[in-house]
Write a protein that holds these residues in place. Structure first.
Motif, PDB file in Angstrom:
ATOM      1  N   ASP A  93     -24.102  32.154  24.775  1.00 39.48           N
ATOM      2  CA  ASP A  93     -23.761  30.909  25.462  1.00 39.48           C
ATOM      3  C   ASP A  93     -24.812  29.848  25.152  1.00 39.48           C
ATOM      4  O   ASP A  93     -25.920  29.862  25.683  1.00 39.48           O
ATOM      5  N   LEU A  94     -24.445  28.911  24.281  1.00 40.86           N
ATOM      6  CA  LEU A  94     -25.355  27.857  23.863  1.00 40.86           C
ATOM      7  C   LEU A  94     -25.066  26.533  24.551  1.00 40.86           C
ATOM      8  O   LEU A  94     -25.524  25.486  24.111  1.00 40.86           O
ATOM      9  N   THR A  95     -24.316  26.579  25.634  1.00 42.97           N
ATOM     10  CA  THR A  95     -24.073  25.379  26.427  1.00 42.97           C
ATOM     11  C   THR A  95     -25.272  25.129  27.342  1.00 42.97           C
ATOM     12  O   THR A  95     -26.177  25.964  27.449  1.00 42.97           O
ATOM     13  N   ALA A  96     -25.262  23.987  28.004  1.00 39.58           N
ATOM     14  CA  ALA A  96     -26.364  23.666  28.915  1.00 39.58           C
ATOM     15  C   ALA A  96     -26.493  24.694  30.028  1.00 39.58           C
ATOM     16  O   ALA A  96     -27.599  25.012  30.480  1.00 39.58           O
ATOM     17  N   ASP A  97     -25.348  25.250  30.466  1.00 35.96           N
ATOM     18  CA  ASP A  97     -25.378  26.254  31.534  1.00 35.96           C
ATOM     19  C   ASP A  97     -25.917  27.583  31.048  1.00 35.96           C
ATOM     20  O   ASP A  97     -26.537  28.332  31.806  1.00 35.96           O
ATOM     21  N   GLY A  98     -25.662  27.900  29.769  1.00 38.00           N
ATOM     22  CA  GLY A  98     -26.001  29.219  29.270  1.00 38.00           C
ATOM     23  C   GLY A  98     -27.406  29.370  28.733  1.00 38.00           C
ATOM     24  O   GLY A  98     -28.026  30.417  28.860  1.00 38.00           O
ATOM     25  N   SER A  99     -27.919  28.329  28.078  1.00 39.44           N
ATOM     26  CA  SER A  99     -29.280  28.344  27.526  1.00 39.44           C
ATOM     27  C   SER A  99     -29.545  29.558  26.643  1.00 39.44           C
ATOM     28  O   SER A  99     -30.635  30.130  26.658  1.00 39.44           O
ATOM     29  N   GLY A 100     -28.526  29.973  25.900  1.00 41.50           N
ATOM     30  CA  GLY A 100     -28.702  31.055  24.940  1.00 41.50           C
ATOM     31  C   GLY A 100     -28.455  32.449  25.464  1.00 41.50           C
ATOM     32  O   GLY A 100     -28.649  33.431  24.733  1.00 41.50           O
ATOM     33  N   GLU A 101     -28.022  32.585  26.698  1.00 44.79           N
ATOM     34  CA  GLU A 101     -27.790  33.913  27.279  1.00 44.79           C
ATOM     35  C   GLU A 101     -26.670  34.648  26.537  1.00 44.79           C
ATOM     36  O   GLU A 101     -25.691  34.049  26.108  1.00 44.79           O
TER      37      GLU A 101
END
Length: 246
Positions: A93-101
């Motif tokens: 998840d590279l969205t702002a919410d995910g931050s790479g998770e």
């Protein structure tokens, strides 16, 4: 648009970002209707994280017990050709919410899909990257592969994964590669995509008039889209009605 169904023993919810992806899934389901009280519902609210989230939420609201992200993706691994079907091992998840998770998919579901698809399409079991804005350039896609080992990139899967995780139900993603890692999408292609994911012919024509140099890229994209669509159709036909969820 969604198809409301009555309560079922098992209810698969399928999220797509584009209308033609939903049509492929629905056609395959209609040709192999679920039995024994099980149900499947396809929802398409349009491309992107917000639409993916709202589609997933609408499925949870009607009792979905598993969620599948289904559609096309951009290629990031330069070894994978157009039409390769990615069976996702997880979504970065590279969205702002995910931050790479990393959001992991259901391994047993992945195994069932693989067993049904072998011999029907070219398969790659690999990680997807999910982004908030389209990754249209070859450099950006190569970076996702070299830095994160992402085989392909889309815009909905992480939102669907988060909805499934929040609800405590299984999640899987199946994506067919359209544009390969070495391909940069012509600006005219994006100019012609409506907010619901439907191509706008007049907008494309206006963009081409301003940028006639985009015409060869649009032709190549059209050919690639046809290959990816056929891969999705074969995948759906081989795995419908429940797409390996049960």
């Amino acid at each position: 648009m969604n198809d409301t169904v009555s309560p079922a023993k098992f209810h698969l919810g399928i999220v797509t970002g584009l209308g033609f992806e939903a049509e492929i899934a629905r056609a395959a389901i209609a040709a192999a209707a679920p039995s024994g009280g099980d149900a499947v519902t396809v929802v398409c609210h349009g491309p992107g994280q917000a639409h993916g989230h709202s589609a997933a939420r609408s499925l949870l609201d009607i009792g979905a017990t598993a969620l599948l992200s289904f559609g096309v993706a951009g290629g990031c691994n330069p070894d994978l050709p157009t039409g390769t079907v990615i069976l996702s091992t997880g979504v970065r998840d590279l969205t702002a919410d995910g931050s790479g998770e990393m959001l992991f998919t259901n391994r047993e579901w992945q195994r069932r899909l693989k067993s049904r698809l072998l011999g029907n399409v070219l398969i790659e079991e690999a990680m997807l990257a999910s982004v908030a804005v389209p990754a249209t350039g070859a450099a950006a896609k190569h970076g996702l592969y070299s830095n994160l080992n992402a085989a392909a990139v889309d815009m909905e899967s992480s939102a669907v994964a988060r909805a499934a995780i929040g609800a405590g139900i299984p999640f899987m993603a199946l994506r067919a590669i359209v544009d390969t890692a070495d391909t940069s999408l012509p600006p005219a292609a994006l100019a012609g995509l409506g907010p619901d994911g439907t191509p706008r012919i007049m907008a494309i024509l206006r963009a081409v008039c301003r940028r006639p140099q985009d015409i060869p890229g649009l032709v190549r994209l059209g050919i690639a889209s046809g290959k990816a669509k056929r891969a999705l159709e074969r995948s759906a036909a081989a795995t419908a009605p429940m797409f390996g969820a049960i």
